[in-house]
Design a protein around this motif. Sequence first.
Motif: not given
Length: 292
Positions: A244-268
């Motif tokens: 998701v985050l790579a696709a957003a970067r390719d599309a030039g988008l900022s997805l701030p809530v997604t980034a936070v959720v992704a970090q929580l999965f990293v923590a898990a």
Amino acid sequence: MTVVGFIGLGIMGRPMAVNLVKAGFDVIGYSRRPESAGDLVAAGGRAAGSIAEVAAAAEVVVLMVPDSPDVEQVVLGADGLLAHARAGQLLIDMSTVTPQTETAVAKAAAAKGVRTLDAPVSGGEKGAIDGTLSIMVGGAAEDFATARPVFEAVGKTIEHVGPTGAGQIVKAANQLLVGGIIELVSEALLLVEASGVDPDAAVRVLAGGLAGNRVLDLKAANMLARQFQPGFRIDLHHKDLGIVLAAARDAGLSLPVTAVVAQLFVAARAQGLGSLDHSGLLKVVEGLSSTR
């Protein structure tokens, strides 16, 4: 009967292959773990000893493997599908991988005269068992029409969403939503528990209003019981949020809530929870407040 090859007989692939047999297809399945073919054989399907055997027998080949490197190995490897493919075969990748992987596979397959569709699914293990998956399909419209009977055997909501790679983009959006909803459901459950409210009653009310969602319907009871037997593992959702985050970067988008959720999965994963169901994200959220 159309002969369908099925590669990847894990939590999702195994019931999907069985449902194809029930729909009348002649299914030959392959897994790196031979014992995974037991349910398929019991249902009337066949077990293959190699990818080459699947390629030789099947008119349509379905993939359901964990990640992009797995797809690349199965399809593009020295002894992979394309090494044994026949012109006119249809390859349907129902894995969740990067759009770039699907583009590379489609290009290599076209050189062999093999047609491709990317068709990732949503609905988890229950949807796979019940044959009610949502299927988002990228590729040529005529190939989608050819594959539709296969999709109807395993899914309920079936949409052609665009050219090659489009299915994976829609799946990325799906995983963004599911991950975010799991996070918010976790916060809501923790709030009612910490406030001394009957959580079962709270869930019933929440599920009946505008806050209702499939995570509440399917996972809230196990989340409240702290039972996280995997239907879809944290490890895999972590991988998907990377897509998701790579696709957003390719599309030039900022997805701030997604980034936070992704970090929580990293923590898990850092806490050793990667093999749990993705609803096990609740454990990370409650740990932030030291509620248990």
